[in-house]
Design a protein around this motif. Sequence first.
Motif, mmCIF file in Angstrom:
data_model
loop_
_atom_site.group_PDB
_atom_site.id
_atom_site.type_symbol
_atom_site.label_atom_id
_atom_site.label_comp_id
_atom_site.label_asym_id
_atom_site.label_seq_id
_atom_site.Cartn_x
_atom_site.Cartn_y
_atom_site.Cartn_z
ATOM 1 N N ILE A 30 15.547 8.037 -14.821
ATOM 2 C CA ILE A 30 15.011 7.628 -16.122
ATOM 3 C C ILE A 30 13.915 8.576 -16.599
ATOM 4 O O ILE A 30 13.151 8.239 -17.508
ATOM 5 C CB ILE A 30 14.506 6.172 -16.082
ATOM 6 N N GLY A 31 13.830 9.749 -15.973
ATOM 7 C CA GLY A 31 12.945 10.787 -16.483
ATOM 8 C C GLY A 31 11.560 10.829 -15.889
ATOM 9 O O GLY A 31 10.668 11.485 -16.443
ATOM 10 N N MET A 32 11.350 10.175 -14.744
ATOM 11 C CA MET A 32 10.027 10.153 -14.129
ATOM 12 C C MET A 32 10.070 10.875 -12.789
ATOM 13 O O MET A 32 10.693 10.394 -11.837
ATOM 14 C CB MET A 32 9.541 8.717 -13.947
ATOM 15 N N VAL A 33 9.409 12.031 -12.724
ATOM 16 C CA VAL A 33 9.417 12.861 -11.515
ATOM 17 C C VAL A 33 7.983 13.296 -11.226
ATOM 18 O O VAL A 33 7.367 13.994 -12.036
ATOM 19 C CB VAL A 33 10.312 14.098 -11.688
ATOM 20 N N PRO A 34 7.423 12.912 -10.087
ATOM 21 C CA PRO A 34 6.043 13.288 -9.791
ATOM 22 C C PRO A 34 5.938 14.726 -9.295
ATOM 23 O O PRO A 34 6.886 15.268 -8.711
ATOM 24 C CB PRO A 34 5.652 12.320 -8.667
ATOM 25 N N THR A 35 4.799 15.338 -9.523
ATOM 26 C CA THR A 35 4.514 16.634 -8.917
ATOM 27 C C THR A 35 3.625 16.475 -7.688
ATOM 28 O O THR A 35 3.642 17.309 -6.796
ATOM 29 C CB THR A 35 3.812 17.558 -9.925
ATOM 30 N N ARG A 36 2.862 15.379 -7.637
ATOM 31 C CA ARG A 36 2.036 15.048 -6.469
ATOM 32 C C ARG A 36 2.180 13.567 -6.194
ATOM 33 O O ARG A 36 2.289 12.767 -7.128
ATOM 34 C CB ARG A 36 0.555 15.365 -6.716
ATOM 35 N N LEU A 37 2.165 13.190 -4.917
ATOM 36 C CA LEU A 37 2.277 11.769 -4.602
ATOM 37 C C LEU A 37 1.535 11.442 -3.316
ATOM 38 O O LEU A 37 1.216 12.326 -2.516
ATOM 39 C CB LEU A 37 3.738 11.336 -4.514
ATOM 40 N N PHE A 38 1.300 10.156 -3.146
ATOM 41 C CA PHE A 38 0.724 9.594 -1.920
ATOM 42 C C PHE A 38 1.592 8.414 -1.562
ATOM 43 O O PHE A 38 1.716 7.458 -2.334
ATOM 44 C CB PHE A 38 -0.725 9.170 -2.144
ATOM 45 N N ASP A 39 2.221 8.462 -0.387
ATOM 46 C CA ASP A 39 3.122 7.407 0.057
ATOM 47 C C ASP A 39 2.377 6.515 1.045
ATOM 48 O O ASP A 39 2.085 6.934 2.169
ATOM 49 C CB ASP A 39 4.367 8.029 0.705
ATOM 50 N N THR A 40 2.071 5.287 0.634
ATOM 51 C CA THR A 40 1.269 4.418 1.492
ATOM 52 C C THR A 40 2.038 3.949 2.728
ATOM 53 O O THR A 40 1.425 3.681 3.770
ATOM 54 C CB THR A 40 0.759 3.202 0.699
ATOM 55 N N GLU A 41 3.354 3.843 2.645
ATOM 56 C CA GLU A 41 4.110 3.475 3.844
ATOM 57 C C GLU A 41 4.071 4.605 4.867
ATOM 58 O O GLU A 41 3.797 4.389 6.053
ATOM 59 C CB GLU A 41 5.566 3.152 3.504
ATOM 60 N N LEU A 42 4.331 5.822 4.420
ATOM 61 C CA LEU A 42 4.312 6.973 5.326
ATOM 62 C C LEU A 42 2.906 7.190 5.878
ATOM 63 O O LEU A 42 2.737 7.522 7.060
ATOM 64 C CB LEU A 42 4.807 8.218 4.595
ATOM 65 N N ALA A 43 1.905 6.984 5.041
ATOM 66 C CA ALA A 43 0.528 7.099 5.523
ATOM 67 C C ALA A 43 0.270 6.094 6.640
ATOM 68 O O ALA A 43 -0.391 6.401 7.641
ATOM 69 C CB ALA A 43 -0.456 6.871 4.376
ATOM 70 N N GLY A 44 0.798 4.883 6.487
ATOM 71 C CA GLY A 44 0.637 3.879 7.529
ATOM 72 C C GLY A 44 1.315 4.282 8.827
ATOM 73 O O GLY A 44 0.792 4.054 9.921
ATOM 74 N N ARG A 45 2.493 4.888 8.725
ATOM 75 C CA ARG A 45 3.190 5.360 9.925
ATOM 76 C C ARG A 45 2.361 6.436 10.627
ATOM 77 O O ARG A 45 2.200 6.410 11.858
ATOM 78 C CB ARG A 45 4.564 5.906 9.549
ATOM 79 N N LEU A 46 1.866 7.395 9.861
ATOM 80 C CA LEU A 46 1.095 8.475 10.462
ATOM 81 C C LEU A 46 -0.203 7.959 11.078
ATOM 82 O O LEU A 46 -0.676 8.498 12.082
ATOM 83 C CB LEU A 46 0.792 9.542 9.409
ATOM 84 N N ALA A 47 -0.757 6.921 10.471
ATOM 85 C CA ALA A 47 -1.997 6.353 11.000
ATOM 86 C C ALA A 47 -1.765 5.456 12.212
ATOM 87 O O ALA A 47 -2.724 5.034 12.853
ATOM 88 C CB ALA A 47 -2.724 5.564 9.906
ATOM 89 N N GLY A 48 -0.495 5.166 12.511
ATOM 90 C CA GLY A 48 -0.185 4.401 13.707
ATOM 91 C C GLY A 48 -0.084 2.911 13.524
ATOM 92 O O GLY A 48 -0.113 2.164 14.507
#
Length: 427
Positions: free
Chosen positions: A127-145
Amino acid sequence: MTDAQKTAADTTLRAAGDSPPDPRPAPVPLLEPREGIPPVVATDEALAEVVAAFAAGTGPVAVDAERASGYRYGQRAYLVQLRREGAGSALIDPVGCPDLSSLGDAIEDAEWVLHAATQDLPCLRDIGMVPTRLFDTELAGRLAGFARVGLGAMVENVLGFALEKGHSAVDWSTRPLPEPWLRYAALDVELLVDLRDALEEELEQQGKLEWARQEFAAIAAAPPAPPRKDPWRRTSGMHKVRRRRQMAVVRELWTARDQVAQRRDVSPGKVLGDGAIVEAALNLPPNTHALAALPGFGHRMGRRQLEQWQAAVDRARTLPDNELPQPGQPLNGPPPPRSWADKDPAAAARLSAARSAVTSLAESLNLPQENLITPDTVRRLCWEPPAQPTQETVAEVLAGHGARAWQIEKVAPLLTTALLTDTDGDD
């Protein structure tokens, strides 16, 4: 400071394996959006107002999308939720506003905050929405353990709020959308930026923030996934189908079902179940009477439907042998690891050593193995190692398979050692 930020300041972040506070304060139920439920935007005029408001806002933009998986064909978005400081929250109906590129352009330079970004990015892109920068809170949670990384669990463990998650699997193509669903949708972005800020601080404390930034950049830069080859092979229960003629029945029925589902805009599973397809393949019914006796083709199915499915079976029954599908999928990479010991014992020894090393390192870093390095990358490296395994040559192979710089730094030394494992086990 927002209510959520105050709560976050008073709540101790807990990673997987940490002992919970004693006593742990009960989470605060989050029942209403701060500014109430925003109206659903479904006209160009209303969309223009949202675009202007979000362009004038500041800071990261929380973004979420709701699909109608299991109800409609495909994975299109049926509701888009956003929140930004200075703009508040917005609920946008992509049915009424199918082109959101103006909104995407307005927030293009902002960091988008999503939970499980790879799930929502394809339908947002459509629908025309593409980010150039993002923060993924799920992935951040995985990396944080964190052991539980669903949005509700993360908001509760990190910010101390309880989100109501009862509407996650409803039919979001319903119109008009009920008010409780809209409340749920607005609350999904209510605390995303607060969660992002708290997780960034936690990752910084753990020395993992740069890892996360590299992961987020890779997601944002990833191209759309190519169409899946032979998607009919993913039919549930396909492992029971052994003969090529039976495989042809699965292919014909799957294709016919997909065409009907697309035409009717319903989930393929609502047209014909995978179990029914497999039963027809295993039994090769000669006529509609025999077909109707099979599970999944019961008395509720009309004659025209039975004839439609029987025609697909008949097409498969009459195919010449040279047009029947081959067993298994063409391999794009190494064979299944269970066959390595027979095919290449040295590769099997390398893989065993590599897996053990990766497991130990992931545990010491308190993050999932697949986030440290993908299992597929490890398999490919061990099956076809560089001629002269050194940290440099191993790093080059890992980079070629898409590994990020932080991953290469962590795993290249131990994988190099694993590649030098003695095939006789005398390493």
